[in-house]
Design an enzyme around this catalytic site. Structure first.
Site, short mmCIF file in Angstrom:
data_model
loop_
_atom_site.label_atom_id
_atom_site.label_comp_id
_atom_site.label_asym_id
_atom_site.label_seq_id
_atom_site.Cartn_x
_atom_site.Cartn_y
_atom_site.Cartn_z
N LYS A 112 51.92 90.77 -2.13
CA LYS A 112 50.83 91.08 -2.16
C LYS A 112 50.24 91.90 -0.82
O LYS A 112 49.43 92.69 -0.48
CB LYS A 112 50.04 89.88 -2.27
CG LYS A 112 50.26 89.22 -3.59
CD LYS A 112 49.68 89.94 -4.67
CE LYS A 112 49.57 88.98 -5.92
NZ LYS A 112 50.97 88.26 -6.48
C1 PLP Z 1 51.32 87.99 -7.61
C2 PLP Z 1 52.92 87.67 -7.56
C3 PLP Z 1 53.51 88.08 -8.88
C4 PLP Z 1 52.84 88.70 -10.32
O1 PLP Z 1 52.11 90.10 -9.90
P1 PLP Z 1 51.21 90.75 -11.00
O2 PLP Z 1 50.79 91.90 -10.05
O3 PLP Z 1 50.00 89.78 -11.12
O4 PLP Z 1 51.57 90.77 -12.05
C5 PLP Z 1 54.58 87.88 -8.87
N1 PLP Z 1 55.50 87.29 -8.07
C6 PLP Z 1 54.89 86.81 -7.00
C7 PLP Z 1 55.53 86.24 -5.80
C8 PLP Z 1 53.34 87.06 -6.80
O5 PLP Z 1 52.60 86.72 -5.74
#
Ligand code: PLP
Length: 467
Positions: A112
């Site tokens: 993120k």
């Molecule tokens: C948010 C997240 C996901 C999923 O990502 P999306 O874009 O919501 O599909 C997968 N792994 C981790 C560690 C995350 O923080």
């Protein structure tokens, strides 16, 4: 470059307006009115270039002339200087034909950060120009909140509020949200699930009075700039493995479908992606949709990959819109119906289009844990449970042709989920240097019920807005 809503009933707006708005007024999500393209020569030229430069090329395509190129270059350089690995998103080989792209070298140790570090700079740029301060809200299944707090803490033109489901995220995840110690940040433990948090945030955006009073904006995975920022690493990984001459496939641990959709975006822009494996945990609405052709809500279950404990994959609306020929009224009907009935059938033509790129797999808790152990035994690497879901899916489904390399997106550092990793393989992953003192930082957060009225009152008060 203009942006249109997937529900077809909002006016087209510019890039920065789409970024600040989050959700469109008609309840839809913004998408570019046409897909920008890269030539094969441009894509081949990404191989070996610094990550920040490729990110700038991609962002510039989406921003059009709304941001001067020198400002874009400066933003991406600063955003990715906050990463502890010079390559930002390095590739390491795990098995024959299987690589992992390490997206966890940012300040909060999850992918993120890649988008959020850039998004905070886009906000500052846009809001400084308008002399405006907004209230940014994020519902988080764990990692968005930490990345948002790290990116926006101390921002001069934004207040940050994160809602997380109490008791459903790891301690390390929580601490990245609760230890910022900045006046412009509030973390709230909501007594409910992630879907409750997300539903409340959606309702806040639909309450026009509230939205205006606090000047609300959202940085959830529906925010267009996040998708745009994430599409950049599909280009760097593919170029490193021989694209555009050689096609590449990806396995993407998925919850809200943001990351996987960013891969689809890269493909629309010309990148030869053969297949995107949508790897879910037991919360498998997307995997079921791809195999059965019906998008239908299930119950949210708690898993060891909690950032994917989601049954409403918000960004799926963008894919649906593309696959029904960008028909906004069809999309509006499907997704407002879904909000009422909890399910709808995907039209046959749209499903066939989706299946040309996407294959889904729901991965059990036992297989996830076993993959953490086997990956450690086979490669010496400690991986986090979300990445394990992706690795299991990549190794189970492989690719259409044995020669196509497959890149698993490693979405979090193992030390972000130490309990699950230790339980699976007996080893406790250590926090990297930049976060080593996390457990010693003082925490500060509120505990509130999953009640929109209570949460709105709290946020009005924080924003200094009249009730
Ligand atoms: C948010 C997240 C996901 C999923 O990502 P999306 O874009 O919501 O599909 C997968 N792994 C981790 C560690 C995350 O923080």
């Amino acid at each position: 470059m203009k942006y249109i809503s997937t529900r077809g009933a909002s006016p087209a707006i510019g890039f920065l307006d789409a970024v600040l708005a989050g959700l469109a007024p008609d309840g839809g999500l913004y998408v570019p009115e046409a897909w920008p393209q890269f030539t094969r020569a441009e894509m081949a030229g990404f191989a070996g270039r610094p990550y920040a430069e490729v990110a700038a090329e991609v962002l510039a395509k989406f921003a059009g002339d709304s941001i001067p190129r020198a400002v874009i270059d400066d933003m991406t350089a600063k955003a990715y200087a906050s990463f502890s690995h010079k390559a930002v998103a390095p590739l390491t080989q795990l098995y024959d034909g299987v690589w992992q792209m390490e997206l966890f070298h940012g300040p909060s140790l999850a992918f993120k950060d890649v988008a959020m570090q850039l998004l905070a700079r886009l906000y500052d740029h846009a809001l400084a120009a308008q002399g405006r301060t907004m209230t940014i809200i994020a519902a988080t299944s764990g990692d968005t909140g930490g990345a948002a707090v790290e990116a926006f803490a101390g921002a001069s033109h934004a207040r940050m509020v994160v809602l997380f489901p109490e008791g459903r995220i790891s301690e390390v995840q929580r601490r990245f949200m609760t230890t910022a110690a900045q006046d412009n940040v509030r973390a709230i433990a909501v007594q409910g699930t992630f879907d409750d948090c997300q539903t409340i945030v959606k309702a806040m955006f639909q309450d026009q009075d509230f939205r205006k009073a606090v000047d609300l904006s959202g940085v959830n995975s529906i925010n267009w700039a996040r998708i745009a920022a994430q599409s950049a690493y599909y280009f760097t990984a593919a170029a490193a493995l021989g694209a555009p001459e050689r096609p590449v496939s990806f396995a993407v641990p998925t919850g809200n479908f943001g990351d996987a959709f960013a891969g689809f975006v890269a493909k629309q822009m010309g990148l030869p992606i053969e297949r995107i494996i949508v790897a879910t945990n037991g919360n498998d609405i997307l995997a079921r949709m791809l195999s059965q052709g019906r998008y239908a809500l299930g119950n949210v279950m708690a898993t060891i990959s909690p950032a994917m404990d989601i049954q409403i994959a918000s960004n799926f609306e963008r894919l649906y819109f593309e696959c029904v020929g960008r028909d906004g009224s069809d999309t509006a009907e499907a997704f407002s119906g879904f909000a009422q009935t909890g399910g709808f059938d995907i039209p046959a033509g749209a499903l066939a289009t989706m299946r040309q790129t996407f294959t889904g797999l729901g991965v059990s808790e036992a297989d996830t844990a076993a993959t953490i152990a086997s990956t450690h035994a086979d490669t010496g690497q400690l991986i986090d449970p979300h990445t394990a879901v992706g690795i299991y899916a990549a190794r189970t489904l492989g690719t259409d042709h044995g020669t196509t390399p497959i890149v698993v997106l490693a979405t979090a550092h193992a030390a972000k989920f130490p309990e699950a990793v230790e339980e699976a393989c007996g080893l406790a992953p250590a926090l990297p240097l930049q976060a080593a003192d996390l457990a010693a930082r003082p925490e500060q957060f509120e505990r509130l019920p999953a009640d929109p009225a209570v949460l709105k009152a709290f946020i009005r008060d924080f924003a200094g807005a009249a009730a």
